[in-house]
Design a protein around this motif. Structure first.
Motif, PDB file in Angstrom:
ATOM      1  N   GLU A  30       0.830  -1.208   0.000  1.00  0.00           N
ATOM      2  CA  GLU A  30       0.000   0.000   0.000  1.00  0.00           C
ATOM      3  C   GLU A  30       0.863   1.257   0.000  1.00  0.00           C
ATOM      4  N   SER A  31       1.924   1.235   0.769  1.00  0.00           N
ATOM      5  CA  SER A  31       2.832   2.388   0.819  1.00  0.00           C
ATOM      6  C   SER A  31       3.496   2.610  -0.533  1.00  0.00           C
ATOM      7  N   TRP A  32       3.897   1.540  -1.187  1.00  0.00           N
ATOM      8  CA  TRP A  32       4.528   1.656  -2.503  1.00  0.00           C
ATOM      9  C   TRP A  32       3.546   2.252  -3.510  1.00  0.00           C
ATOM     10  N   LYS A  33       2.291   1.783  -3.483  1.00  0.00           N
ATOM     11  CA  LYS A  33       1.280   2.318  -4.404  1.00  0.00           C
ATOM     12  C   LYS A  33       1.049   3.805  -4.149  1.00  0.00           C
ATOM     13  N   HIS A  34       0.991   4.184  -2.877  1.00  0.00           N
ATOM     14  CA  HIS A  34       0.786   5.590  -2.527  1.00  0.00           C
ATOM     15  C   HIS A  34       1.981   6.436  -2.986  1.00  0.00           C
ATOM     16  N   SER A  35       3.175   5.900  -2.794  1.00  0.00           N
ATOM     17  CA  SER A  35       4.385   6.604  -3.224  1.00  0.00           C
ATOM     18  C   SER A  35       4.388   6.792  -4.744  1.00  0.00           C
ATOM     19  N   GLU A  36       4.005   5.777  -5.481  1.00  0.00           N
ATOM     20  CA  GLU A  36       3.935   5.887  -6.941  1.00  0.00           C
ATOM     21  C   GLU A  36       2.902   6.927  -7.362  1.00  0.00           C
ATOM     22  N   LYS A  37       1.758   6.941  -6.670  1.00  0.00           N
ATOM     23  CA  LYS A  37       0.716   7.918  -6.981  1.00  0.00           C
ATOM     24  C   LYS A  37       1.240   9.336  -6.752  1.00  0.00           C
ATOM     25  N   LEU A  38       1.937   9.546  -5.621  1.00  0.00           N
ATOM     26  CA  LEU A  38       2.487  10.871  -5.336  1.00  0.00           C
ATOM     27  C   LEU A  38       3.583  11.253  -6.337  1.00  0.00           C
ATOM     28  N   ARG A  39       4.396  10.285  -6.727  1.00  0.00           N
ATOM     29  CA  ARG A  39       5.456  10.556  -7.702  1.00  0.00           C
ATOM     30  C   ARG A  39       4.854  10.981  -9.037  1.00  0.00           C
TER      31      ARG A  39
END
Length: 68
Positions: A30-39
């Motif tokens: 979930e953190s990785w997906k959120h990080s990708e979304k923010l990137r």
């Protein structure tokens, strides 16, 4: 403590550790997906900002006016 009691305790420990590992793995995903979304959002905003700067008639910031 007999062997059967030790075995049961070890199985319980393994089950708890497995649940913890699965929970951490889910949180990491979930953190990785959120990080990708923010990137991706940052990339879009950066492009938008660059487009606004390119279209502006004013000189870029931190440059002296032409009469200097």
């Amino acid at each position: 403590m007999d062997n059967e009691t030790r075995l049961v305790r070890l199985e319980e420990l393994v089950a708890h550790q497995q649940a913890a590992i699965e929970d951490l793995s889910r949180q990491l995903t979930e953190s990785w997906k959120h990080s990708e979304k923010l990137r991706n959002e940052l990339g879009r905003l950066t492009d938008r900002f660059q487009d606004l700067e390119d279209g502006a008639d004013t000189p870029p910031a931190n440059q002296p006016p032409p009469h200097w």
